[in-house]
Write an enzyme that holds these catalytic residues in place. Structure first.
Site, PDB file in Angstrom:
ATOM      1  N   ARG A   1       0.840  -1.190   0.000  1.00 61.85           N
ATOM      2  CA  ARG A   1       0.000   0.000   0.000  1.00 61.85           C
ATOM      3  C   ARG A   1       0.881   1.247   0.000  1.00 61.85           C
ATOM      4  O   ARG A   1       1.776   1.379   0.845  1.00 61.85           O
ATOM      5  CB  ARG A   1      -0.931  -0.013   1.201  1.00 61.85           C
TER       6      ARG A   1
ATOM      7  N   THR B   1      -0.713   7.706  -0.796  1.00 55.92           N
ATOM      8  CA  THR B   1      -2.058   7.638  -1.370  1.00 55.92           C
ATOM      9  C   THR B   1      -2.917   6.562  -0.714  1.00 55.92           C
ATOM     10  O   THR B   1      -4.139   6.575  -0.846  1.00 55.92           O
ATOM     11  CB  THR B   1      -1.981   7.328  -2.873  1.00 55.92           C
TER      12      THR B   1
ATOM     13  N   ASP C   1       1.867 -11.898  13.656  1.00 61.79           N
ATOM     14  CA  ASP C   1       2.098 -11.718  12.230  1.00 61.79           C
ATOM     15  C   ASP C   1       2.403 -13.074  11.603  1.00 61.79           C
ATOM     16  O   ASP C   1       3.445 -13.675  11.872  1.00 61.79           O
ATOM     17  CB  ASP C   1       3.273 -10.754  12.004  1.00 61.79           C
TER      18      ASP C   1
ATOM     19  N   ASP D   1       5.779 -13.351   9.621  1.00 63.86           N
ATOM     20  CA  ASP D   1       6.952 -13.411  10.486  1.00 63.86           C
ATOM     21  C   ASP D   1       7.089 -14.787  11.151  1.00 63.86           C
ATOM     22  O   ASP D   1       8.202 -15.325  11.273  1.00 63.86           O
ATOM     23  CB  ASP D   1       6.871 -12.325  11.567  1.00 63.86           C
TER      24      ASP D   1
END
Length: 209
Positions: A104, A108, A200, A203
């Site tokens: 991402r 923006t 995560d 990870d």
């Protein structure tokens, strides 16, 4: 709206509980993720069409059933989606595999595709998009949009754990895509991590921080 399928099989629940434990190391975490993915896809593919064929056993000629209809394609979203791939390929060894990588833009906030490699016949396949964690649903939603923009419309989303926020978002954005998960957790914390979740996934799969 898309259907949400939550698998509550005892084997899946047991393996997921071990994955959630912070003491579980990367090797065991990877193995469990692949095992759960395989168990889930065993059920997801229950409705695949078959056709009657003629075969000959060592004893006689016989009728049997084999898969027909659209072939399967697997599309992990990098990088965590790779952790589900091996287990599913053990069950569907002839499936073709595509990959989607995106991030991402920090300014923006729009998704940027940095890698997309799909089988040439992807639009004619039944695609399973692999994304272990559905927190906001943004990455999965963007990945599905990229597939649709390339003419793919027979798509199912396979995940390990989802937050209710992600399910609501995906149902609104992609109401035609069914969602398959092993668990729907309580929600997101202030850092957009799933609670209780398992941390995560990328990870823990690859041993990074």
């Amino acid at each position: 709206m898309s259907n949400v399928h939550v698998f509550d099989h005892p084997l899946i629940l047991h393996k997921l509980a071990i994955m959630r434990d912070k003491r579980t190391g990367s090797k065991e975490f990877r193995e469990l993720l692949n095992e759960i993915a395989m168990l889930m896809v065993y059920e997801i593919t229950r409705d695949l069409p078959t056709e009657e064929v003629d075969i000959e056993t060592p004893l006689c000629k016989a009728k049997a059933h084999m898969l027909s209809g659209k072939p399967i394609g697997l599309v992990p979203i990098l990088r965590a989606g790779l952790g589900m791939l091996e287990g599913i390929l053990n069950l569907l060894p002839t499936a073709k595999v595509g990959h989607i990588g995106l991030y991402r833009d920090p300014e923006t906030l729009q998704p940027v595709e940095y890698y997309c490699k799909l089988p040439d016949d992807a639009p004619s396949r039944e695609l399973l998009v692999l994304e272990p964690m559905l927190a906001t649903g943004g990455s999965a939603g963007d990945g599905i949009a990229f597939l649709k923009n390339r003419g793919c419309h027979s798509i199912r989303l396979v995940s390990l754990i989802a937050a209710p926020e992600a399910i609501a978002y995906l149902q609104k954005r992609h109401p035609d895509v069914d969602i398959f998960v092993a668990a729907v957790d309580e929600g997101l914390n202030e850092h957009a991590y799933i609670v209780p979740g398992l941390g995560d996934a990328g990870d823990r799969i690859f041993g990074t921080r």
